[in-house]
Design a protein around this motif. Structure first.
Motif, PDB file in Angstrom:
ATOM      1  N   GLY A  13      -1.765  14.786  -4.745  1.00  0.00           N
ATOM      2  CA  GLY A  13      -1.258  13.463  -5.012  1.00  0.00           C
ATOM      3  C   GLY A  13      -2.387  12.486  -5.253  1.00  0.00           C
ATOM      4  N   ALA A  14      -2.565  11.595  -4.285  1.00  0.00           N
ATOM      5  CA  ALA A  14      -3.555  10.534  -4.437  1.00  0.00           C
ATOM      6  C   ALA A  14      -4.963  11.117  -4.453  1.00  0.00           C
ATOM      7  CB  ALA A  14      -3.406   9.562  -3.275  1.00  0.00           C
ATOM      8  N   SER A  15      -5.885  10.384  -5.099  1.00  0.00           N
ATOM      9  CA  SER A  15      -7.288  10.764  -5.018  1.00  0.00           C
ATOM     10  C   SER A  15      -8.006   9.781  -4.090  1.00  0.00           C
ATOM     11  CB  SER A  15      -7.915  10.780  -6.406  1.00  0.00           C
ATOM     12  OG  SER A  15      -7.601   9.601  -7.095  1.00  0.00           O
ATOM     13  N   LEU A  17     -10.251   6.917  -2.375  1.00  0.00           N
ATOM     14  CA  LEU A  17     -10.664   5.557  -2.712  1.00  0.00           C
ATOM     15  C   LEU A  17     -12.127   5.591  -3.147  1.00  0.00           C
ATOM     16  CD1 LEU A  17      -9.152   3.624   0.320  1.00  0.00           C
ATOM     17  CD2 LEU A  17      -8.512   3.325  -2.073  1.00  0.00           C
ATOM     18  N   GLN A 270     -11.527   4.319 -14.478  1.00  0.00           N
ATOM     19  CA  GLN A 270     -10.688   3.433 -15.269  1.00  0.00           C
ATOM     20  C   GLN A 270     -11.167   3.268 -16.728  1.00  0.00           C
ATOM     21  OE1 GLN A 270     -10.525  -0.596 -13.995  1.00  0.00           O
ATOM     22  NE2 GLN A 270      -8.637  -1.001 -15.080  1.00  0.00           N
ATOM     23  N   GLN A 277      -6.742   6.590 -23.679  1.00  0.00           N
ATOM     24  CA  GLN A 277      -5.342   6.247 -23.919  1.00  0.00           C
ATOM     25  C   GLN A 277      -5.170   5.295 -25.098  1.00  0.00           C
ATOM     26  OE1 GLN A 277      -3.237   7.170 -19.714  1.00  0.00           O
ATOM     27  NE2 GLN A 277      -3.342   5.039 -20.296  1.00  0.00           N
ATOM     28  N   SER A 378      -7.768  10.762   4.755  1.00  0.00           N
ATOM     29  CA  SER A 378      -7.339   9.644   3.920  1.00  0.00           C
ATOM     30  C   SER A 378      -7.153   8.373   4.737  1.00  0.00           C
ATOM     31  CB  SER A 378      -6.022   9.977   3.224  1.00  0.00           C
ATOM     32  OG  SER A 378      -6.248  10.874   2.180  1.00  0.00           O
ATOM     33  N   TYR A 379      -6.724   8.557   5.997  1.00  0.00           N
ATOM     34  CA  TYR A 379      -6.486   7.388   6.835  1.00  0.00           C
ATOM     35  C   TYR A 379      -7.777   6.792   7.381  1.00  0.00           C
ATOM     36  CZ  TYR A 379      -1.445   7.700   6.877  1.00  0.00           C
ATOM     37  OH  TYR A 379      -0.127   7.670   6.502  1.00  0.00           O
TER      38      TYR A 379
ATOM     39  N   ARG B  58      -6.248  -0.886 -13.053  1.00  0.00           N
ATOM     40  CA  ARG B  58      -6.374  -0.634 -11.629  1.00  0.00           C
ATOM     41  C   ARG B  58      -5.723  -1.815 -10.893  1.00  0.00           C
ATOM     42  NH1 ARG B  58      -9.895   2.941  -8.683  1.00  0.00           N
ATOM     43  NH2 ARG B  58      -9.797   4.310 -10.467  1.00  0.00           N
ATOM     44  N   HIS B  82       2.171   9.614  -8.643  1.00  0.00           N
ATOM     45  CA  HIS B  82       1.473  10.808  -8.165  1.00  0.00           C
ATOM     46  C   HIS B  82       0.923  10.638  -6.762  1.00  0.00           C
ATOM     47  CE1 HIS B  82       1.861  13.309 -11.663  1.00  0.00           C
ATOM     48  NE2 HIS B  82       1.664  12.237 -12.392  1.00  0.00           N
ATOM     49  N   ALA B  83       1.838  10.330  -5.842  1.00  0.00           N
ATOM     50  CA  ALA B  83       1.494  10.340  -4.431  1.00  0.00           C
ATOM     51  C   ALA B  83       1.927  11.702  -3.889  1.00  0.00           C
ATOM     52  CB  ALA B  83       2.203   9.209  -3.711  1.00  0.00           C
ATOM     53  N   ASP B  84       1.796  11.901  -2.613  1.00  0.00           N
ATOM     54  CA  ASP B  84       2.227  13.159  -2.023  1.00  0.00           C
ATOM     55  C   ASP B  84       3.321  12.848  -1.007  1.00  0.00           C
ATOM     56  OD1 ASP B  84       2.364  15.784  -1.400  1.00  0.00           O
ATOM     57  OD2 ASP B  84       0.553  15.840  -0.181  1.00  0.00           O
ATOM     58  N   GLU B 104      -0.256   6.353   2.400  1.00  0.00           N
ATOM     59  CA  GLU B 104      -1.621   6.819   2.619  1.00  0.00           C
ATOM     60  C   GLU B 104      -2.603   6.091   1.719  1.00  0.00           C
ATOM     61  OE1 GLU B 104       0.414  10.014   1.917  1.00  0.00           O
ATOM     62  OE2 GLU B 104       0.984   9.998   4.025  1.00  0.00           O
ATOM     63  N   PRO B 105      -3.764   5.702   2.288  1.00  0.00           N
ATOM     64  CA  PRO B 105      -4.800   5.092   1.455  1.00  0.00           C
ATOM     65  C   PRO B 105      -5.287   6.091   0.402  1.00  0.00           C
ATOM     66  CG  PRO B 105      -5.305   4.824   3.801  1.00  0.00           C
ATOM     67  CD  PRO B 105      -4.168   5.788   3.699  1.00  0.00           C
ATOM     68  N   GLY B 106      -5.661   5.571  -0.758  1.00  0.00           N
ATOM     69  CA  GLY B 106      -6.146   6.435  -1.831  1.00  0.00           C
ATOM     70  C   GLY B 106      -5.831   5.786  -3.164  1.00  0.00           C
ATOM     71  N   VAL B 107      -6.114   6.512  -4.246  1.00  0.00           N
ATOM     72  CA  VAL B 107      -5.796   6.010  -5.574  1.00  0.00           C
ATOM     73  C   VAL B 107      -4.637   6.829  -6.121  1.00  0.00           C
ATOM     74  CG1 VAL B 107      -6.640   5.640  -7.913  1.00  0.00           C
ATOM     75  CG2 VAL B 107      -8.176   5.290  -5.970  1.00  0.00           C
ATOM     76  N   VAL B 108      -3.556   6.149  -6.447  1.00  0.00           N
ATOM     77  CA  VAL B 108      -2.337   6.819  -6.882  1.00  0.00           C
ATOM     78  C   VAL B 108      -2.058   6.448  -8.335  1.00  0.00           C
ATOM     79  CG1 VAL B 108       0.163   6.945  -6.546  1.00  0.00           C
ATOM     80  CG2 VAL B 108      -1.360   6.878  -4.559  1.00  0.00           C
ATOM     81  N   GLU B 109      -1.943   7.446  -9.192  1.00  0.00           N
ATOM     82  CA  GLU B 109      -1.671   7.164 -10.598  1.00  0.00           C
ATOM     83  C   GLU B 109      -0.171   7.071 -10.836  1.00  0.00           C
ATOM     84  OE1 GLU B 109      -3.937  10.044 -12.842  1.00  0.00           O
ATOM     85  OE2 GLU B 109      -5.705   8.751 -12.696  1.00  0.00           O
ATOM     86  N   VAL B 118      -1.215   7.132 -18.259  1.00  0.00           N
ATOM     87  CA  VAL B 118      -1.334   6.430 -16.993  1.00  0.00           C
ATOM     88  C   VAL B 118      -1.046   4.963 -17.255  1.00  0.00           C
ATOM     89  CG1 VAL B 118      -2.882   5.803 -15.112  1.00  0.00           C
ATOM     90  CG2 VAL B 118      -3.053   8.065 -16.153  1.00  0.00           C
ATOM     91  N   GLN B 123      -4.616   1.254  -6.273  1.00  0.00           N
ATOM     92  CA  GLN B 123      -5.673   1.512  -5.299  1.00  0.00           C
ATOM     93  C   GLN B 123      -5.188   1.030  -3.938  1.00  0.00           C
ATOM     94  OE1 GLN B 123      -9.593   0.703  -6.704  1.00  0.00           O
ATOM     95  NE2 GLN B 123     -10.319   0.134  -4.682  1.00  0.00           N
ATOM     96  N   VAL B 124      -4.731   1.970  -3.122  1.00  0.00           N
ATOM     97  CA  VAL B 124      -4.083   1.642  -1.853  1.00  0.00           C
ATOM     98  C   VAL B 124      -5.130   1.618  -0.750  1.00  0.00           C
ATOM     99  CG1 VAL B 124      -2.213   2.279  -0.290  1.00  0.00           C
ATOM    100  CG2 VAL B 124      -2.109   2.980  -2.686  1.00  0.00           C
ATOM    101  N   SER B 125      -5.332   0.451  -0.136  1.00  0.00           N
ATOM    102  CA  SER B 125      -6.304   0.424   0.974  1.00  0.00           C
ATOM    103  C   SER B 125      -5.932  -0.674   1.955  1.00  0.00           C
ATOM    104  CB  SER B 125      -7.718   0.200   0.470  1.00  0.00           C
ATOM    105  OG  SER B 125      -7.792  -1.025  -0.195  1.00  0.00           O
TER     106      SER B 125
END
Lengths: 441, 125
Positions: A13-15, A17, A270, A277, A378-379, B58, B82-84, B104-109, B118, B123-125
């Protein structure tokens, strides 16, 4: 092939930060200071010698590791996982929950790195293609180490470099990378080529042409486990790394490994996403070119960095990149840890959950089916960022020390210090570039 | 032949230097992600003639912050987050508001399923 729609996202899922700019700069400055510190302060006569370095491992350990039972147990364990993977590849559904994808992309490709760092050349010990080759040879009464022909010396590691590129191409740019059909075809082609190669050239083929064995055994040079002749020894990773056997194509192997990992960071940044794109040219073509460009670029920067030095009359300048290429392995390992740690931890766990239900019909074969993925990394983004930067910086330090020790044995005395500057600059480029990508991702 | 040399004692300075540098280079800081603000993050998404805006922007959001994708589209489609686990959010022609929040923190497309593009990266933080 699934619903025919591109799922160009890969697994997971997420990548991560991005790391903070101050952390990236601190890491790059540390790499810079260490590089010149090593150059100015370190020893002036080579310290590492494969023939003498390392202490013998404890007797009981050597006996265990070299025992027939232990070696066969590892082969059986590897083969059981291989059979399981083949089963879900052939009989499983074309769903992203098919554990084949996690086994293939995460446990195998990424899991080999920490296993090899900790335990040495793991893939050589468990490789199912080696096992099949050995069993065939035993059944026909021939020697598994010998094939019909001798492996051509000048091929060296080149086939492994090509195989590694084929893997990263599938993983990073091929649009149908999470469709069962093509991934299964890739895996089948790998097994077929390996069995044919083993029959033609004996098991030497695996040591030089199996992309996974070459990768695993290179990373294993950063473990403490080594061999002096037949003797199992414990060595410092630096002394162990110095025992890497130089063959044609070694630069290509490390260039593909580092270049592709850097490209993986780059492709989700980005500016690149926006560029491909909004471009009129096919985004897939651009990704293909960029992957190739990263790998070739890393190889060229390294080769030029090695060759911009004075050499004595006994050595050709063009030999230098391969003779120094082992020093890129720690940079590769550090960056792979930084780039894939969360992915291995989280998607690796998800794979463990999925293997319990191979056909997606609610089975729970191994009792792991109701486990939950732990997202601790991740946390804790700050801890994660620190681990990542630490891995990159440690990799850089080991690389610089390894390159220094080799350079002073290769270069004539008058070029020993200044002659290393261009290589140092190349390594600083790699490390700073890697940190920049962790920041820009 | 190179003479054998003791290695353990000589390696000590390297270890010390490493430890110092690492302590200096890795910062210490707040580890817990900030709790997201309660204010809703509104993202306008427009599908028109096989194109979508925004293009891969972003957007920074908080953990658990409510997010609304206000989708204006000329035909129906699906947005993948695209989270989990992955979320699939269908929308129809006209204007649809899709709500989500991320734990959850992270980058989600956030991608357009049909266009394979995309739209935004959260950008989740």
């Amino acid at each position: 092939m699934g619903d025919g729609i591109t799922r160009a996202h890969g697994l997971g899922g997420a990548s991560d930060l991005p790391i903070s700019p101050s952390l990236a700069i601190a890491g790059a400055v540390a790499a810079l200071i260490i590089s010149f510190g090593v150059l100015v302060l370190a020893w002036r006569t080579p310290r590492y010698a494969a023939a003498t370095s390392g202490r013998p491992a404890p007797v009981w350990l050597a006996q265990l590791v070299d025992s027939r039972g232990f070696r066969i147990s590892l082969r059986v364990a590897g083969f059981v996982v291989f059979l399981y993977a083949a089963m879900v590849a052939i009989l499983g559904g074309d769903l992203e929950t098919n554990p084949f994808f996690g086994l293939f992309y995460v446990w195998w490709w990424i899991g080999l790195v920490p296993l090899s760092l900790l335990f040495g050349p793991v893939w050589k010990a468990i490789s199912p293609v080696r096992t099949i080759n050995t069993v065939f040879a035993r059944l026909s009464g021939s020697d598994p180490d010998r094939g019909v022909f001798d492996y051509p010396e000048r091929l060296g590691y080149w086939p492994a470099a090509v195989g590694l590129f084929a893997f990263v191409w599938l993983e990073l740019v091929y649009p149908f990378q999470t469709d069962l059909g093509p991934v299964r075809l890739w895996a089948a082609a790998y097994v077929a080529v390996m069995l044919l190669g083993g029959a033609l050239f004996g098991s030497t083929f695996y040591a030089r042409a199996d992309p996974f064995e070459v990768y695993s055994s290179l990373v294993a040079k950063l473990s403490v486990w080594g061999r002096r002749g037949e003797l199992l020894v414990v060595r410092s990773p630096l002394a162990n790394l110095d025992t890497t056997v130089v063959r044609p194509g070694l630069v290509a192997v490390v260039a593909v490994l580092f270049g592709s990992t850097a490209f993986d960071s780059f492709r989700s940044s980005q500016p690149w996403v926006k560029l491909i794109q909004s471009s009129n040219v096919s985004g897939n073509l651009l990704n293909n070119l960029a992957l190739l460009g990263f790998c070739v670029g890393v190889g060229l920067i390294f080769a030029v960095g090695c060759m911009l030095t004075g050499v004595g009359s006994e050595r050709r300048r063009t030999e230098l990149p391969n003779l120094l290429a082992h020093s890129v392995v720690p940079i590769v390992a550090g960056y792979v840890v930084a780039h894939y740690l969360t992915y291995l931890f989280e998607v690796g766990q998800r794979t463990l959950i999925q293997v319990s239900d191979p056909f997606g019909n609610g089975q729970d074969l191994f009792g792991t089916g109701d486990w939950q993925v732990n997202y601790w990394l991740s946390y804790h983004p700050t801890t994660l960022a620190n681990i990542k930067v630490a891995a990159v910086v440690i990799g850089h330090v080991v690389a610089v020390v390894a390159a220094h020790d080799r350079a002073i044995s290769l270069l004539p005395t008058k070029h020993q210090v200044v002659g290393q500057l261009s290589l140092l600059v190349a390594m600083i480029c790699f490390t700073a570039g890697g940190l920049y990508l962790l920041f820009a991702a | 032949m190179r003479p054998p040399r003791p290695s353990a004692r000589r390696s000590m300075p390297i270890g010390v230097v490493l430890a110092v540098i690492l302590t200096l280079s890795t910062g210490c800081g707040e580890d817990e992600p900030e709790t997201g603000s309660e204010e809703t993050e509104i993202i306008e998404v427009t599908f028109e003639d096989g194109a979508v805006t925004p293009n891969g922007e972003r957007v920074e959001v908080g953990v658990d912050q409510p997010i609304e994708l206000v989708v204006t589209a000329d035909e129906a489609g699906e947005i993948h987050v695209h989270a989990d686990p992955e979320q699939e959010l269908p929308y129809g022609p006209g204007t649809t508001t899709l709500k989500l929040s991320l734990r959850e923190p992270g980058v989600v497309e956030v991608e357009s399923h049909e266009l394979e593009l995309v739209i935004v990266a959260l950008q989740v933080s």
